[in-house]
Write an enzyme that holds these catalytic residues in place. Structure first.
Site, PDB file in Angstrom:
ATOM      1  N   ASP A 100     -29.743  17.707 -19.719  1.00  0.00           N
ATOM      2  CA  ASP A 100     -29.441  17.436 -18.837  1.00  0.00           C
ATOM      3  C   ASP A 100     -29.267  18.380 -17.533  1.00  0.00           C
ATOM      4  OD1 ASP A 100     -27.459  18.094 -19.234  1.00  0.00           O
ATOM      5  OD2 ASP A 100     -26.548  16.741 -18.441  1.00  0.00           O
ATOM      6  N   ASP A 103     -27.083  25.730 -17.579  1.00  0.00           N
ATOM      7  CA  ASP A 103     -26.465  26.372 -16.333  1.00  0.00           C
ATOM      8  C   ASP A 103     -25.754  27.137 -16.474  1.00  0.00           C
ATOM      9  OD1 ASP A 103     -24.073  26.461 -14.926  1.00  0.00           O
ATOM     10  OD2 ASP A 103     -23.069  24.851 -14.627  1.00  0.00           O
ATOM     11  N   LYS A 131     -30.524  25.784 -13.910  1.00  0.00           N
ATOM     12  CA  LYS A 131     -29.702  26.491 -12.585  1.00  0.00           C
ATOM     13  C   LYS A 131     -29.185  27.893 -13.170  1.00  0.00           C
ATOM     14  CE  LYS A 131     -25.572  24.213 -11.529  1.00  0.00           C
ATOM     15  NZ  LYS A 131     -23.750  23.862 -11.183  1.00  0.00           N
ATOM     16  N   VAL A 153     -23.713  18.916  -9.307  1.00  0.00           N
ATOM     17  CA  VAL A 153     -24.330  17.746  -9.121  1.00  0.00           C
ATOM     18  C   VAL A 153     -24.476  16.363  -9.956  1.00  0.00           C
ATOM     19  CG1 VAL A 153     -26.638  18.947  -8.143  1.00  0.00           C
ATOM     20  CG2 VAL A 153     -26.460  18.417 -10.652  1.00  0.00           C
ATOM     21  N   ASP A 159     -22.881  13.561 -14.251  1.00  0.00           N
ATOM     22  CA  ASP A 159     -21.026  13.059 -13.725  1.00  0.00           C
ATOM     23  C   ASP A 159     -20.447  13.667 -13.440  1.00  0.00           C
ATOM     24  OD1 ASP A 159     -18.908  13.340 -16.150  1.00  0.00           O
ATOM     25  OD2 ASP A 159     -20.672  14.555 -16.658  1.00  0.00           O
ATOM     26  N   ARG A 165     -22.724   8.884 -12.886  1.00  0.00           N
ATOM     27  CA  ARG A 165     -24.229   8.929 -14.568  1.00  0.00           C
ATOM     28  C   ARG A 165     -25.370   7.271 -13.659  1.00  0.00           C
ATOM     29  NH1 ARG A 165     -23.003  12.091 -18.402  1.00  0.00           N
ATOM     30  NH2 ARG A 165     -20.542  12.746 -18.794  1.00  0.00           N
TER      31      ARG A 165
END
Length: 175
Positions: A100, A103, A131, A153, A159, A165
């Protein structure tokens, strides 16, 4: 915008997501033509993206899942734990990890080492969101839906404490 008190604003609409995911599906299908890749969805955050992406893949492929955990609330714990592992051997397979969001890079670094050790022929990453401002480890996913700023986000699989979600878009969580 829907009445969502936890949402600052919508970052990517349903239409923007659909369009970009179709583009990613075409690109991956071209790149892996004749290779029958294994798509590994990282649960739970990637589930919506994974399902929509796989519907856009036009080549023969296989599907599997892993569940990893590194978050608590809005923060990364810095420790990656495997909660659910692959069902089959990936020795000699071309693996596309579907995530997803990238990070800190810790999860993808963990996966790269883990899957290389298992003998994957190749490993690439396809993430919906990248990100880079929050990186702790240098990771560069090959397939990226959107690059975002260092914001938390939610929606479309992402979530906050296991909520939101199910939103059909991606929004910025209100602080």
């Amino acid at each position: 915008m829907p009445d969502m008190p936890v949402l600052d604003h919508i970052l990517f609409s349903q239409e923007q997501l659909k369009t970009r995911i179709a583009e990613l599906g075409r690109q991956i299908s071209t790149d892996y033509k004749g290779k029958q890749p294994l798509f590994v969805g990282i649960l739970r955050g990637s589930i919506m993206f994974y399902a929509d992406l796989l519907r856009e893949i036009s080549i023969d492929c296989n599907m599997d899942f892993m569940c990893l955990s590194s978050y608590s609330g809005t923060s990364s714990t810095g420790e990656v734990r495997t909660m659910l592992d692959l069902r089959e051997s990936i020795k000699g397979r071309h693996v596309v990890i579907v995530e997803d969001i990238v990070d800190t890079g810790l999860t993808l670094d963990y996966l790269t080492k883990n899957l290389q050790h298992r003998g994957a022929a190749s490993i690439e990453f396809c993430c919906l969101l990248d990100k880079p401002a929050n990186r702790k480890i240098e990771i560069h996913p090959k397939y990226v839906g959107f690059q975002i700023e260092n914001e938390f986000v939610i929606g479309y699989g992402l979530d906050y404490d296991e909520l939101y979600r199910n939103l059909p878009y991606i929004g910025v969580f209100k602080k």
